[in-house]
Scaffold this motif. Structure first.
Motif, short mmCIF file in Angstrom:
data_model
loop_
_atom_site.label_atom_id
_atom_site.label_comp_id
_atom_site.label_asym_id
_atom_site.label_seq_id
_atom_site.Cartn_x
_atom_site.Cartn_y
_atom_site.Cartn_z
N GLY A 90 -3.99 6.57 7.35
CA GLY A 90 -4.92 5.84 6.38
C GLY A 90 -6.88 6.73 6.63
N ALA A 91 -6.53 7.63 7.57
CA ALA A 91 -7.96 8.05 7.74
C ALA A 91 -7.61 9.40 7.33
CB ALA A 91 -8.24 8.75 9.68
N ASP A 92 -9.45 10.14 6.53
CA ASP A 92 -9.39 11.27 6.22
C ASP A 92 -9.57 12.26 7.44
OD1 ASP A 92 -10.55 9.89 3.74
OD2 ASP A 92 -12.52 8.69 5.11
N THR B 221 -2.36 6.50 14.35
CA THR B 221 -2.41 5.20 14.21
C THR B 221 -2.82 4.65 15.19
OG1 THR B 221 -0.81 5.50 12.10
CG2 THR B 221 -1.10 3.26 13.23
N ILE C 265 1.63 5.39 0.87
CA ILE C 265 0.44 6.33 1.47
C ILE C 265 0.47 7.39 0.45
CG2 ILE C 265 0.71 7.09 3.52
CD1 ILE C 265 1.55 4.65 4.84
N GLY D 293 -8.61 4.57 11.76
CA GLY D 293 -8.03 4.40 10.54
C GLY D 293 -9.13 4.44 9.52
N ALA D 294 -8.97 3.90 8.47
CA ALA D 294 -9.92 4.07 7.09
C ALA D 294 -11.41 4.04 7.58
CB ALA D 294 -9.66 3.26 5.91
N GLY D 295 -12.48 5.37 6.89
CA GLY D 295 -13.12 5.55 7.36
C GLY D 295 -13.65 5.84 8.46
N ASP D 296 -12.14 6.77 8.92
CA ASP D 296 -12.47 7.31 10.51
C ASP D 296 -11.79 9.57 9.62
OD1 ASP D 296 -12.94 5.83 12.13
OD2 ASP D 296 -10.59 5.22 12.49
N ARG E 92 -3.45 10.85 7.61
CA ARG E 92 -2.59 10.09 5.65
C ARG E 92 -1.94 7.99 6.19
NH1 ARG E 92 -3.30 13.21 1.17
NH2 ARG E 92 -3.67 15.01 1.17
N VAL F 117 1.34 -1.09 0.11
CA VAL F 117 0.10 0.41 0.21
C VAL F 117 0.94 1.12 -0.30
CG1 VAL F 117 -2.10 1.00 1.50
CG2 VAL F 117 -1.35 -1.06 1.38
#
Length: 365
Positions: free
Chosen positions: A131-133, A103, A4, A108-111, A128, A2
């Motif tokens: 993986g969050a917004d 982290t 970043i 994470g993702a979706g947060d 970033r 992945v």
């Protein structure tokens, strides 16, 4: 694997203007980075080379009781904040802490992470990395019903030097608690706030109502004790959050070196050098502010901390270039967010001699 997506490192883009500023006959005055230049206090240097320097074993992630008690004592004396020393955690420099905190908190993702509208770039990088917004906002009202995982505060601010009022901090804490969000308050400049600015910690009873639930305060000795090279910092707050972070950092080997732990304790135990350093920055702030205003620039906020936030009413990059011709290097406001495109950040971190040189040159801009 992945990938970043991270922004380019901002200061790399200053290479051409750095070269231009260095060409000045009297040399460069580098006010682009907030790196301390004044001596490390003797009490800190003595602790670094004291008995802790001859401990061959691994340090503990939590540090000795004496360190955490010293840090808790400093918070009480300097800021009126009471914490259990068990809930104090030394960290390896505040930039590392800011970058990894989302982290380590499981964001994470979706947060969604809320960062200040104008903010040190590492808040965005940390979101970033997790993986969050993220969203830039200084107003909770503008966020509407969005679900938020984490909110960053920074007072006094980098880059603006703005001090957030107690009432504003309290409203953010209440808003975040209603949504189960963690509030992380970067307070690394709090020791450099003049008394008349009423800068307070998010852990102050007037802000948090006596409960540290879902709150973390991050502190550094880099600015107040000139220990940037030591990477000496700590966090404290919600006991359950701190305990969780401690366990993770144990597994990850995130340990502050033992001699640095001793130096950190020494810095926390001595308030005299902190007050003296704060006065130095007050003097430099006044001198540079007058010079910037003499150059026709407007200085906004800039009440405390290490920076002046100035504008000439033009693109900040143009201002950077004009000042570089005078041998004075500053940072463009765009480094800190889209709202800063017409500003520059001017650091107070140069020797008195270099500050005087900049003050002499700036009115010619």
């Amino acid at each position: 694997m992945v990938k970043i997506e991270l922004p380019d490192f901002p200061w790399d883009s200053l290479a051409a203007d750095t070269k231009l500023a260095k060409a000045h006959p009297d040399g460069i005055v580098d006010l682009s980075v907030g790196t301390p230049v004044d001596p490390v206090p003797g009490v800190v240097r003595a602790a670094l080379t004291g008995p802790a320097a001859d401990e061959p074993g691994y340090p503990t992630t939590h540090g000795p009781d004496s360190l955490r008690e010293a840090l808790a004592g400093a918070l009480s004396r300097r800021f009126g904040v009471t914490v259990d020393p068990v809930s104090v955690l030394p960290t390896i420099g505040l930039k590392e802490t800011v970058a990894w905190l989302p982290t380590l908190l499981g964001v994470g993702a979706g947060d969604l992470v809320v960062i200040p509208e104008l903010a040190y770039p590492t808040y965005e990088v940390g979101a970033r990395l997790a993986g969050a917004d993220f969203v830039r906002s200084d107003s909770t009202a503008r966020l509407g019903p969005q679900r938020v995982a984490m909110v960053w505060l920074n007072s006094p601010s980098n880059p603006t030097g703005k001090v957030l009022p107690r009432e504003h901090l309290r409203k953010v804490v209440e808003w975040a608690r209603e949504r189960g969000a963690v509030v992380a308050s970067d307070e690394c400049y709090l020791s450099l706030a003049p008394a008349d600015q009423d800068a307070v910690s998010v852990l102050h009873p007037d802000v948090c109502g006596g409960s540290h639930e879902n709150l973390l305060a991050l502190h550094s000795m880099s600015k107040s004790s000139n220990m940037a090279g030591y990477r000496a910092s700590f966090l404290t707050g919600d006991p359950s959050l701190v305990a969780s972070l401690l366990e993770l950092r144990k597994h990850l080997g995130m340990m502050v070196p033992r001699p640095v732990q001793a130096a950190l304790a020494a810095a926390a135990s001595d308030d005299t050098h902190v007050a003296a350093q704060a006065e130095i920055y007050v003097r430099r702030r006044a001198q540079l502010r007058a010079a910037l205003e003499a150059a026709g620039m407007r200085v906004d906020h800039s009440e405390a901390g290490l920076y002046l936030w100035a504008t000439a009413g033009e693109d900040g990059r143009a201002t950077v270039h004009r000042l570089a011709k005078l041998g004075v290097l500053v940072a463009p406001g765009e480094f800190y967010g889209p709202a800063g495109t017409q500003h520059v950040r001017v650091a107070l971190t140069a020797s008195d001699e270099r500050i005087a040189a900049a003050a002499e040159r700036l009115p010619a801009a």
